[in-house]
Design a protein around this motif. Sequence first.
Motif, PDB file in Angstrom:
ATOM      1  N   THR A 183      -0.346  12.131  10.982  1.00 10.28           N
ATOM      2  CA  THR A 183      -1.573  11.916  11.716  1.00 10.28           C
ATOM      3  C   THR A 183      -2.697  11.570  10.649  1.00 10.28           C
ATOM      4  N   ILE A 184      -2.820  12.617   9.594  1.00  5.65           N
ATOM      5  CA  ILE A 184      -3.846  12.287   8.663  1.00  5.65           C
ATOM      6  C   ILE A 184      -3.477  10.930   7.772  1.00  5.65           C
ATOM      7  N   GLN A 185      -2.253  10.748   7.476  1.00  6.39           N
ATOM      8  CA  GLN A 185      -2.116   9.384   6.878  1.00  6.39           C
ATOM      9  C   GLN A 185      -2.390   8.221   7.770  1.00  6.39           C
ATOM     10  N   ARG A 186      -2.297   8.399   8.992  1.00  7.78           N
ATOM     11  CA  ARG A 186      -2.560   7.253   9.669  1.00  7.78           C
ATOM     12  C   ARG A 186      -4.138   7.095   9.754  1.00  7.78           C
ATOM     13  N   MET A 187      -5.096   8.278  10.054  1.00  6.98           N
ATOM     14  CA  MET A 187      -6.121   8.166  10.099  1.00  6.98           C
ATOM     15  C   MET A 187      -6.860   7.660   8.778  1.00  6.98           C
ATOM     16  N   GLU A 188      -6.387   8.229   7.854  1.00  4.16           N
ATOM     17  CA  GLU A 188      -6.866   7.551   6.456  1.00  4.16           C
ATOM     18  C   GLU A 188      -6.534   6.057   6.150  1.00  4.16           C
ATOM     19  N   ALA A 189      -5.584   5.515   6.829  1.00  9.72           N
ATOM     20  CA  ALA A 189      -4.971   4.075   6.698  1.00  9.72           C
ATOM     21  C   ALA A 189      -5.833   3.244   7.617  1.00  9.72           C
ATOM     22  N   SER A 190      -6.435   3.704   8.478  1.00 11.11           N
ATOM     23  CA  SER A 190      -7.264   2.957   9.570  1.00 11.11           C
ATOM     24  C   SER A 190      -8.173   2.032   8.908  1.00 11.11           C
ATOM     25  N   GLU A 191      -8.559   1.286   9.521  1.00 12.40           N
ATOM     26  CA  GLU A 191      -9.756   0.317   9.204  1.00 12.40           C
ATOM     27  C   GLU A 191     -11.030   0.596   9.802  1.00 12.40           C
ATOM     28  N   GLY A 192     -12.077   0.911   8.983  1.00 16.22           N
ATOM     29  CA  GLY A 192     -13.517   1.353   9.323  1.00 16.22           C
ATOM     30  C   GLY A 192     -13.317   2.759  10.115  1.00 16.22           C
ATOM     31  N   ILE A 193     -13.993   2.931  11.257  1.00 16.12           N
ATOM     32  CA  ILE A 193     -14.256   4.242  11.933  1.00 16.12           C
ATOM     33  C   ILE A 193     -12.617   4.803  12.432  1.00 16.12           C
ATOM     34  N   VAL A 194     -12.508   5.951  12.094  1.00 16.87           N
ATOM     35  CA  VAL A 194     -11.148   6.407  12.569  1.00 16.87           C
ATOM     36  C   VAL A 194     -11.063   6.572  14.140  1.00 16.87           C
ATOM     37  N   ARG A 195     -10.165   5.971  14.751  1.00 21.45           N
ATOM     38  CA  ARG A 195     -10.106   6.502  16.280  1.00 21.45           C
ATOM     39  C   ARG A 195      -8.727   7.198  16.666  1.00 21.45           C
ATOM     40  N   GLY A 196      -8.881   8.143  17.386  1.00 22.53           N
ATOM     41  CA  GLY A 196      -7.871   8.898  17.921  1.00 22.53           C
ATOM     42  C   GLY A 196      -8.310   9.847  19.010  1.00 22.53           C
ATOM     43  N   VAL A 197      -7.604  10.882  19.049  1.00 23.20           N
ATOM     44  CA  VAL A 197      -7.980  11.778  20.207  1.00 23.20           C
ATOM     45  C   VAL A 197      -9.053  12.409  19.641  1.00 23.20           C
ATOM     46  N   ILE A 198     -10.100  12.611  20.465  1.00 21.17           N
ATOM     47  CA  ILE A 198     -11.173  13.541  20.068  1.00 21.17           C
ATOM     48  C   ILE A 198     -10.911  14.946  19.609  1.00 21.17           C
ATOM     49  N   GLU A 199     -10.277  15.616  20.268  1.00 19.71           N
ATOM     50  CA  GLU A 199      -9.671  16.868  19.781  1.00 19.71           C
ATOM     51  C   GLU A 199      -9.309  16.918  18.485  1.00 19.71           C
ATOM     52  N   THR A 200      -8.628  15.957  17.893  1.00 19.64           N
ATOM     53  CA  THR A 200      -7.789  15.929  16.836  1.00 19.64           C
ATOM     54  C   THR A 200      -8.919  15.753  15.603  1.00 19.64           C
ATOM     55  N   LEU A 201      -9.712  14.557  16.051  1.00 19.82           N
ATOM     56  CA  LEU A 201     -10.794  14.152  15.126  1.00 19.82           C
ATOM     57  C   LEU A 201     -11.757  15.532  14.900  1.00 19.82           C
ATOM     58  N   THR A 202     -12.212  16.014  15.845  1.00 19.68           N
ATOM     59  CA  THR A 202     -12.791  17.293  15.701  1.00 19.68           C
ATOM     60  C   THR A 202     -12.383  18.300  14.832  1.00 19.68           C
ATOM     61  N   ARG A 203     -10.927  18.518  15.048  1.00 21.89           N
ATOM     62  CA  ARG A 203     -10.412  19.571  14.314  1.00 21.89           C
ATOM     63  C   ARG A 203     -10.294  19.103  12.703  1.00 21.89           C
ATOM     64  N   VAL A 204     -10.261  17.696  12.550  1.00 23.41           N
ATOM     65  CA  VAL A 204     -10.138  17.430  11.148  1.00 23.41           C
ATOM     66  C   VAL A 204     -11.500  17.591  10.453  1.00 23.41           C
ATOM     67  N   ILE A 205     -12.519  17.330  11.074  1.00 20.83           N
ATOM     68  CA  ILE A 205     -13.998  17.270  10.719  1.00 20.83           C
ATOM     69  C   ILE A 205     -14.353  18.595  10.434  1.00 20.83           C
ATOM     70  N   GLU A 206     -13.903  19.606  11.391  1.00 18.81           N
ATOM     71  CA  GLU A 206     -14.010  21.226  11.110  1.00 18.81           C
ATOM     72  C   GLU A 206     -13.368  21.518  10.006  1.00 18.81           C
ATOM     73  N   ALA A 207     -12.393  21.152   9.911  1.00 12.04           N
ATOM     74  CA  ALA A 207     -11.556  21.707   8.490  1.00 12.04           C
ATOM     75  C   ALA A 207     -12.067  21.136   7.383  1.00 12.04           C
ATOM     76  N   LEU A 208     -12.538  20.166   7.553  1.00 11.49           N
ATOM     77  CA  LEU A 208     -13.200  19.535   6.038  1.00 11.49           C
ATOM     78  C   LEU A 208     -14.706  20.205   5.917  1.00 11.49           C
TER      79      LEU A 208
END
Length: 90
Positions: free
Chosen positions: A31-56
């Motif tokens: 999931t992290i690999q897919r997010m980092e390999a995307s073009e521009g704004i990362v798209r995905g499940v909002i809960e997943t994005l929120t968890r990654v941002i909170e971890a950072l």
Amino acid sequence: MITAAQMRAARALAGIDQKTLAELAGVSVPTIQRMEASEGIVRGVIETLTRVIEALNACGVELISDNQASERGGRGVRLVQPGSSSDARQ
């Protein structure tokens, strides 16, 4: 919300690898690999994005949007749009 480049840079500033970010966010490494390999704004499940941002954030990294001031201070970097008046390459 967050771009792939911001995510890679934030992880680098925190000094963590993809596996560690995945563990901290409670998501899979692919999931992290897919997010980092995307073009521009990362798209995905909002809960997943929120968890990654909170971890950072928990690692001490503040993600700053366009034209947003940093409210907590500290050292960091900001990507400047080419051709802006504050572009140091002029």
